[in-house]
Design a protein around this motif. Sequence first.
Motif, PDB file in Angstrom:
ATOM      1  N   UNK A   8       0.831  -1.201   0.000  1.00  0.00           N
ATOM      2  CA  UNK A   8       0.000   0.000   0.000  1.00  0.00           C
ATOM      3  C   UNK A   8       0.872   1.260   0.000  1.00  0.00           C
ATOM      4  N   UNK A   9       0.257   2.435  -0.249  1.00  0.00           N
ATOM      5  CA  UNK A   9       1.032   3.678  -0.229  1.00  0.00           C
ATOM      6  C   UNK A   9       1.732   3.875   1.112  1.00  0.00           C
ATOM      7  N   UNK A  10       2.928   4.424   1.095  1.00  0.00           N
ATOM      8  CA  UNK A  10       3.666   4.646   2.346  1.00  0.00           C
ATOM      9  C   UNK A  10       2.969   5.671   3.243  1.00  0.00           C
ATOM     10  N   UNK A  11       3.253   5.562   4.521  1.00  0.00           N
ATOM     11  CA  UNK A  11       2.719   6.528   5.469  1.00  0.00           C
ATOM     12  C   UNK A  11       3.451   7.862   5.286  1.00  0.00           C
ATOM     13  N   UNK A  19      11.445  11.520   0.257  1.00  0.00           N
ATOM     14  CA  UNK A  19      11.656  12.823  -0.365  1.00  0.00           C
ATOM     15  C   UNK A  19      13.014  13.393   0.040  1.00  0.00           C
ATOM     16  N   UNK A  20      13.340  13.308   1.311  1.00  0.00           N
ATOM     17  CA  UNK A  20      14.635  13.799   1.789  1.00  0.00           C
ATOM     18  C   UNK A  20      15.785  13.045   1.127  1.00  0.00           C
ATOM     19  N   UNK A  39       9.739  10.883  -9.471  1.00  0.00           N
ATOM     20  CA  UNK A  39       8.618  10.345 -10.248  1.00  0.00           C
ATOM     21  C   UNK A  39       7.864   9.261  -9.485  1.00  0.00           C
ATOM     22  N   UNK A  40       8.587   8.441  -8.752  1.00  0.00           N
ATOM     23  CA  UNK A  40       7.923   7.412  -7.938  1.00  0.00           C
ATOM     24  C   UNK A  40       7.058   8.069  -6.863  1.00  0.00           C
ATOM     25  N   UNK A  45       1.776  11.083  -4.864  1.00  0.00           N
ATOM     26  CA  UNK A  45       1.363  12.462  -4.594  1.00  0.00           C
ATOM     27  C   UNK A  45       1.382  13.271  -5.894  1.00  0.00           C
ATOM     28  N   UNK A  46       0.492  12.975  -6.837  1.00  0.00           N
ATOM     29  CA  UNK A  46       0.558  13.608  -8.160  1.00  0.00           C
ATOM     30  C   UNK A  46       0.297  15.109  -8.167  1.00  0.00           C
ATOM     31  N   UNK A  47      -0.264  15.640  -7.100  1.00  0.00           N
ATOM     32  CA  UNK A  47      -0.565  17.066  -7.046  1.00  0.00           C
ATOM     33  C   UNK A  47       0.416  17.838  -6.175  1.00  0.00           C
TER      34      UNK A  47
END
Length: 133
Positions: A8-11, A19-20, A39-40, A45-47
Amino acid sequence: MTKKSFSPPPDPETLKKLFQEACKIHEQGEIVQAIEMYNELLRVLPESALLHFNCGLALFDLKDFAAAEKHYSQASAFSPQDPDIHYNRGLNFRRLRLTEAAIDSFESAYKAGDHSVDTLYNLALSYQDIFNF
């Protein structure tokens, strides 16, 4: 980081760490790997204006100005008052030789609060470009 889908999507904390890590890799000059990570993360988080902005920065570093514009455009759509997005988009438009778009971007950066010498200088250069082409 290899390409994979998060299921599932990460918390939020894991996303922040990823991101860091992408930013650190980008700063270290591993541009292609950073783009893959951005991109991953964009798949989850496409927005995210910040992710699109950073991906645009990385693509700019690779001199892939057309691809960078796609991400700067998205970043601008999601965060239209961010002067950094407008400034960097202006730089990118100058590389693409889209002078009027560059002028619009630098003016938008100024209107959004970026009154720096760099913004004014690049705006002036863009106006100068009109007369030199």
